[in-house]
Design a protein around this motif. Sequence first.
Motif, PDB file in Angstrom:
ATOM      1  N   LEU A  29      22.402  -3.450 -27.307  1.00 12.37           N
ATOM      2  CA  LEU A  29      21.156  -4.224 -27.324  1.00 12.37           C
ATOM      3  C   LEU A  29      19.935  -3.430 -26.873  1.00 12.37           C
ATOM      4  O   LEU A  29      18.941  -3.364 -27.617  1.00 12.37           O
ATOM      5  N   PRO A  30      19.925  -2.809 -25.693  1.00 14.87           N
ATOM      6  CA  PRO A  30      18.726  -2.061 -25.287  1.00 14.87           C
ATOM      7  C   PRO A  30      18.408  -0.890 -26.212  1.00 14.87           C
ATOM      8  O   PRO A  30      17.233  -0.559 -26.417  1.00 14.87           O
ATOM      9  N   GLN A  31      19.466  -0.280 -26.771  1.00 14.30           N
ATOM     10  CA  GLN A  31      19.245   0.851 -27.667  1.00 14.30           C
ATOM     11  C   GLN A  31      18.553   0.402 -28.952  1.00 14.30           C
ATOM     12  O   GLN A  31      17.644   1.074 -29.450  1.00 14.30           O
ATOM     13  N   MET A  38      18.351 -12.432 -32.139  1.00 16.64           N
ATOM     14  CA  MET A  38      16.972 -12.827 -31.873  1.00 16.64           C
ATOM     15  C   MET A  38      16.010 -11.663 -32.065  1.00 16.64           C
ATOM     16  O   MET A  38      14.833 -11.867 -32.367  1.00 16.64           O
ATOM     17  N   TRP A  39      16.521 -10.447 -31.895  1.00 17.10           N
ATOM     18  CA  TRP A  39      15.651  -9.275 -32.038  1.00 17.10           C
ATOM     19  C   TRP A  39      15.349  -8.977 -33.511  1.00 17.10           C
ATOM     20  O   TRP A  39      14.354  -8.315 -33.814  1.00 17.10           O
ATOM     21  N   PHE A  46      11.341 -18.064 -36.000  1.00 17.08           N
ATOM     22  CA  PHE A  46      10.694 -16.750 -36.061  1.00 17.08           C
ATOM     23  C   PHE A  46      11.237 -15.840 -37.159  1.00 17.08           C
ATOM     24  O   PHE A  46      10.515 -14.952 -37.617  1.00 17.08           O
ATOM     25  N   TYR A  47      12.481 -16.022 -37.554  1.00 13.81           N
ATOM     26  CA  TYR A  47      13.005 -15.197 -38.646  1.00 13.81           C
ATOM     27  C   TYR A  47      12.800 -15.875 -39.993  1.00 13.81           C
ATOM     28  O   TYR A  47      12.149 -15.323 -40.878  1.00 13.81           O
ATOM     29  N   GLY A  48      13.313 -17.084 -40.118  1.00 11.26           N
ATOM     30  CA  GLY A  48      13.152 -17.794 -41.389  1.00 11.26           C
ATOM     31  C   GLY A  48      11.728 -18.269 -41.609  1.00 11.26           C
ATOM     32  O   GLY A  48      11.011 -17.760 -42.470  1.00 11.26           O
ATOM     33  N   TYR A  49      11.284 -19.219 -40.777  1.00  7.34           N
ATOM     34  CA  TYR A  49       9.956 -19.805 -40.961  1.00  7.34           C
ATOM     35  C   TYR A  49       8.845 -18.796 -40.653  1.00  7.34           C
ATOM     36  O   TYR A  49       7.812 -18.774 -41.333  1.00  7.34           O
ATOM     37  N   GLY A  50       9.064 -17.935 -39.652  1.00  4.23           N
ATOM     38  CA  GLY A  50       8.049 -16.946 -39.300  1.00  4.23           C
ATOM     39  C   GLY A  50       7.709 -16.029 -40.459  1.00  4.23           C
ATOM     40  O   GLY A  50       6.530 -15.728 -40.716  1.00  4.23           O
TER      41      GLY A  50
END
Length: 407
Positions: A233-235, A292-293, A349-353
């Motif tokens: 994740l951080p990478q 989420m990223w 944020f992914y679909g609607y964004g």
Amino acid sequence: MADSLCFPLAAKAPNDHSCLAFRNCPFPSRLLPSKSSLRLNRTKTKFNVLALSHYSFLSLHHRVRPIRALESDVPHPLHKDSVNVKSTKSYEEWDSLTAKFSGAANIPFLLLQLPQIILNARNLLAGNKTALLAVPWLGMLTGLLGNLSLLSYFAKKREKEAVLIQTLGVVSIYVVLTQLAMAEAMSLPYFLAISVVVGAGLILNFLNYYGMLNAAIWQFWEDFITVGGLSVLPQIMWSTFVPFIPNSILPGAISFVLAVAGVSMAHMGKLSEKGVKFVGAISGWTATLLFMWMPVSQMWTNFLNPDNIKGLSTFSMLLAMIGNGLMIPRAIFIRDFMWFTGSTWATLFYGYGNIVCLYFFNSISREFFLAATVGLVSWLGMTLWRDTVVHGYDSPIRTLKELVFGS
């Protein structure tokens, strides 16, 4: 799922409240009529069946309480606390509907992967292996790790529909990676190692789902995905902003050391109870944060290269919004804050964004944008309203409070 609601409690000693009045589950002794009262009933009339029904409904008040965010990975957190007796039927109906909505999410998610798989197959058959170099196998591997982690999370909670969704994700991504290996777009040793992890992950998860796995083996697998997820994740987050920041493996290396230290301390009993719960929840939360990223990375790319947004598929963004949106009612119903966070974030944020971005760059019509907006707002509003009604609450604020903070 409405006809099999007898779940064991996790992390609590058994008591009279721990057993639900359903099939294969005995009644708490203090809720049953005494022997003397039964003898009295026999002398007057036949045993009153309605009394037993009364105890069945009464037991609905002794359900598993809403789980806190830190305890999202506790198995079987089905919430039935404070359910109005009169709304029992509507509660069971909503339970069944949310499970069906979650299962229906398989359709849009499958449609999301199929075009890439078909395109790769056509290029392989045509001998055009270089075309598959455009598919980033590291990105696919990140998604695979996220799906495996969430598969373990939902298998532990016996959420059948969510298990199917994550299994579909694992299998579909593995098919793409197999195609990339056939095109020599990724090295064979990496592919073989991934194959072992995928095979082991699927077998272990399904054995655990059906209660056929040794606890020590399952613990080892959970430790593995905890360390892997926290290292990746951080990478991934760091790599998103390269070349604006130096290219480095330091974030992943530091996270790996911290993850190994955390898991080791949990096994040695060096952590508090909250610390152990935190370590146990890491794998699920890191998988959620990985997904989420994805919209953050996509929007960052859109910001840097506005012209690239025309390459986004409107249909794919709509499918992403629908697929994740279908899982929100179930996440709210069982008071799973982690699942709710990931699904809502991906929906908005992914679909609607990205649909909003496409609209502002004149890539979609105003009618399409308005239809998507009205549909999304209506769906979220209906979900909150329905959940509030079946629980007998006066306001959806209480539903959201239970979701985030527990009771």
